[in-house]
Design a protein around this motif. Structure first.
Motif, PDB file in Angstrom:
ATOM      1  N   LEU A   1       0.830  -1.212   0.000  1.00  0.00           N
ATOM      2  CA  LEU A   1       0.000   0.000   0.000  1.00  0.00           C
ATOM      3  C   LEU A   1       0.862   1.259   0.000  1.00  0.00           C
ATOM      4  O   LEU A   1       0.622   2.191  -0.778  1.00  0.00           O
ATOM      5  CB  LEU A   1      -0.922  -0.003   1.227  1.00  0.00           C
ATOM      6  N   THR A   2       1.890   1.280   0.857  1.00  0.00           N
ATOM      7  CA  THR A   2       2.755   2.466   0.937  1.00  0.00           C
ATOM      8  C   THR A   2       3.500   2.685  -0.376  1.00  0.00           C
ATOM      9  O   THR A   2       3.536   3.800  -0.898  1.00  0.00           O
ATOM     10  CB  THR A   2       3.773   2.319   2.082  1.00  0.00           C
ATOM     11  N   GLY A   3       4.107   1.606  -0.887  1.00  0.00           N
ATOM     12  CA  GLY A   3       4.819   1.727  -2.153  1.00  0.00           C
ATOM     13  C   GLY A   3       3.903   2.118  -3.288  1.00  0.00           C
ATOM     14  O   GLY A   3       4.246   2.959  -4.131  1.00  0.00           O
ATOM     15  N   GLY A   4       2.704   1.523  -3.329  1.00  0.00           N
ATOM     16  CA  GLY A   4       1.749   1.854  -4.382  1.00  0.00           C
ATOM     17  C   GLY A   4       1.308   3.301  -4.332  1.00  0.00           C
ATOM     18  O   GLY A   4       1.219   3.974  -5.367  1.00  0.00           O
TER      19      GLY A   4
ATOM     20  N   THR B   1       1.035   8.321  -6.846  1.00  0.00           N
ATOM     21  CA  THR B   1       0.848   9.765  -6.602  1.00  0.00           C
ATOM     22  C   THR B   1       2.056  10.588  -7.015  1.00  0.00           C
ATOM     23  O   THR B   1       2.032  11.807  -6.916  1.00  0.00           O
ATOM     24  CB  THR B   1       0.551  10.032  -5.116  1.00  0.00           C
ATOM     25  N   GLN B   2       3.114   9.908  -7.484  1.00  0.00           N
ATOM     26  CA  GLN B   2       4.341  10.612  -7.870  1.00  0.00           C
ATOM     27  C   GLN B   2       4.101  11.730  -8.890  1.00  0.00           C
ATOM     28  O   GLN B   2       4.678  12.820  -8.762  1.00  0.00           O
ATOM     29  CB  GLN B   2       5.372   9.625  -8.395  1.00  0.00           C
ATOM     30  N   PRO B   3       3.264  11.521  -9.926  1.00  0.00           N
ATOM     31  CA  PRO B   3       3.052  12.608 -10.893  1.00  0.00           C
ATOM     32  C   PRO B   3       2.466  13.886 -10.280  1.00  0.00           C
ATOM     33  O   PRO B   3       2.606  14.963 -10.859  1.00  0.00           O
ATOM     34  CB  PRO B   3       2.051  11.992 -11.898  1.00  0.00           C
ATOM     35  N   PHE B   4       1.835  13.770  -9.101  1.00  0.00           N
ATOM     36  CA  PHE B   4       1.209  14.939  -8.481  1.00  0.00           C
ATOM     37  C   PHE B   4       2.167  15.680  -7.560  1.00  0.00           C
ATOM     38  O   PHE B   4       2.238  16.911  -7.590  1.00  0.00           O
ATOM     39  CB  PHE B   4      -0.047  14.508  -7.699  1.00  0.00           C
ATOM     40  N   TRP B   5       2.919  14.947  -6.710  1.00  0.00           N
ATOM     41  CA  TRP B   5       3.785  15.626  -5.759  1.00  0.00           C
ATOM     42  C   TRP B   5       5.193  15.865  -6.277  1.00  0.00           C
ATOM     43  O   TRP B   5       5.888  16.767  -5.818  1.00  0.00           O
ATOM     44  CB  TRP B   5       3.859  14.857  -4.430  1.00  0.00           C
TER      45      TRP B   5
END
Length: 486
Positions: free
Chosen positions: A440-443, A448-452
């Motif tokens: 869950l954490t890795g996912g 969400t990488q493209p947002f933050w």
């Protein structure tokens, strides 16, 4: 006589005027260079063709920019713009007049000496890719080279959004010659030329399926393709620590790091493009780096071979066979998936398998020699310090974000060394909970990488460290969760 004298004088006057005009043009060029504000450290090229402009998609910032870069010592801004444009796009250009100056860079009108070549096909935003795989920084600092209408780009997609209007818009300059091509298959090595039509035929057959089935199949192929990546190994780490113990995992990760590093260095030496670089319509994923050999294939062989080697020593020899055949089938499916997705050639996958087998064979051979204490060496902090420093040096010298990411993984393992050394097999409780937390954490981090990510990245350097930091945090977190004792 007077007529001849006047004719001779006029001839000399014309020569004098010609040399004076040449001198004035040269002086004008020098003046333009000299009027560049001293605080400006960057030089960019504005290349226009077919009423579109050439942009580069940066690896580190994940933003668009005009081709160009930093002005080095003893280099004029004009020469810096020409040099950086060649390194990023493969276009040999001549920098002419200054179009504008901003807080960070001077922008030159640049004309390519041999015109611009672009692919006919465009993506969903109308961008045309340029075949630029021969550029020194391609797939290292530059992900793609694009030809796009300036009004089709959102300023937030640009590296310096507040400077987009000044750097990019409203420059009235002539178009450079341009040629559109459907593909660059003829420029590929012979073996890749043979494989490209096969990949295209397979993708076409998938696209012709009902949309729901086609999308589901492509999604499944993408998931399977990630199974043999370093991220895939990280997500399985709690399970591996539970069944094999921390010491075995240190051996496995070191062999994996060696395998990935060798494969990356071969990739950087060969610089063979991925299939979709020759034919953009084949692109269904967007991986970094080059095609030959396949990192996933090499890593999967090492992972399966090492675990089988350890399993038959500590568990029932017969109990592994059913699982082994399943894992081998998954590995072969992953290789096929990467080919269908246009990410690898089949020959790249086979090459990767050979590298993985070669590395694994050497480890097992050294481990069997009584005079060489391979197992003890791999558990010593000095080896991990040397690995981290060596990988960091290579990443700096080769400008490879992939090597830098591997260095970040090595550093996380170095800081987690004591935890892994203490963790015994079958001594890690709450396995299911640990797997769920890690997944869950890795996912969440990945999806969400493209947002933050754009919020943290303001320059190539910050993008570089943010990307490495992500790998470090993810690796360190998963190791610590996997090693929580009873």
């Amino acid at each position: 006589m007077v007529f001849k004298l006047g004719k001779r004088v006029s001839k000399y006057l014309i020569l004098i005027l010609f040399f004076m005009s040449s001198f004035m043009v040269s002086a004008s060029e020098e003046t333009k260079t000299e009027v560049v504000s001293p605080h400006i450290k960057g030089a960019l090229c504005y290349i226009k063709a077919d009423d579109k402009v050439v942009f580069v998609d940066e690896v580190f910032t994940k933003k668009l920019s005009l081709p160009g870069g930093t002005i080095t010592a003893n280099e004029t801004s004009r020469k810096a713009a020409e040099r950086e444009t060649w390194e990023e796009t493969g276009l040999v250009v001549t920098a002419k007049e200054i179009l504008t100056q901003t807080e960070t860079a001077v922008v030159y009108h640049c004309t390519p000496d041999s015109g611009v070549i672009a692919f006919t096909a465009s993506d969903e935003q109308g961008f045309h890719a340029l075949p630029a795989w021969f550029a020194p920084d391609f797939r290292i600092e530059v992900n793609r080279v694009l030809l796009a209408y300036t009004d089709s780009i959102n300023p937030q997609q640009y590296r310096y959004p507040e400077q987009y209007a000044q750097q990019v818009l409203n420059h009235d300059i002539p178009n450079a010659p341009i040629q559109y091509i459907d593909s660059a298959i003829s420029a590929a090595p012979p073996v890749h030329q043979f494989e490209l039509p096969i990949i295209q035929a397979i993708q076409s057959s998938i696209v012709q399926l009902p949309e729901t089935i086609s999308n589901a199949l492509i999604g499944t192929l993408k998931i399977v393709n990630l199974s043999s990546s370093i991220f895939g190994v990280l997500f399985l780490l709690p399970l591996l620590v539970y069944y094999f113990g921390g010491k075995s995992i240190l051996h496995l990760t070191f062999i994996g790091i060696v395998t990935v590093s060798i494969t990356l260095l071969i990739q950087l030496g060969l610089k063979y493009p991925r299939p979709f670089i020759y034919q953009p319509s084949l692109q269904l994923t967007d991986p970094l780096g080059f095609s030959t050999p396949s990192i996933h294939a090499a890593l999967s062989v090492v992972l399966i071979g090492y675990l089988f080697h350890v399993w038959r020593k500590i568990y029932d020899y017969e109990s592994i066979w059913g699982c082994l055949f399943g894992v081998i089938a998954l590995t072969l499916t992953q290789g096929i998936s990467s080919v269908i997705l246009g990410e690898q050639f089949a020959s790249d996958v086979l090459f990767g398998y050979l590298i993985g087998l070669f590395t694994l064979w050497h480890y097992i051979r050294l481990e069997g020699k009584p005079s060489i204490t391979v197992k003890l060496v791999m558990l010593h902090p000095a080896l991990w310090w040397a690995s981290f420093i060596g990988l960091s040096f290579l990443a700096y010298q080769l400008h490879s974000i992939q090597l830098a990411n591997i260095a970040a993984v090595a550093f996380a393992l170095l800081l987690s060394l004591s935890s892994l050394l203490k963790t015994q097999r079958l001594d890690s409780p709450y396995l299911t909970i640990k797997l769920i937390i890690c997944w869950l954490t890795g996912g969440v981090i990945l999806f969400t990488q493209p947002f933050w990510f754009p919020l943290l990245v303001q320059s190539s350097m910050s993008g570089y460290f943010t990307q490495c930091g992500l790998w470090f945090v993810l690796t360190y977190m998963i190791i610590k969760i996997s090693c929580i004792p009873k």
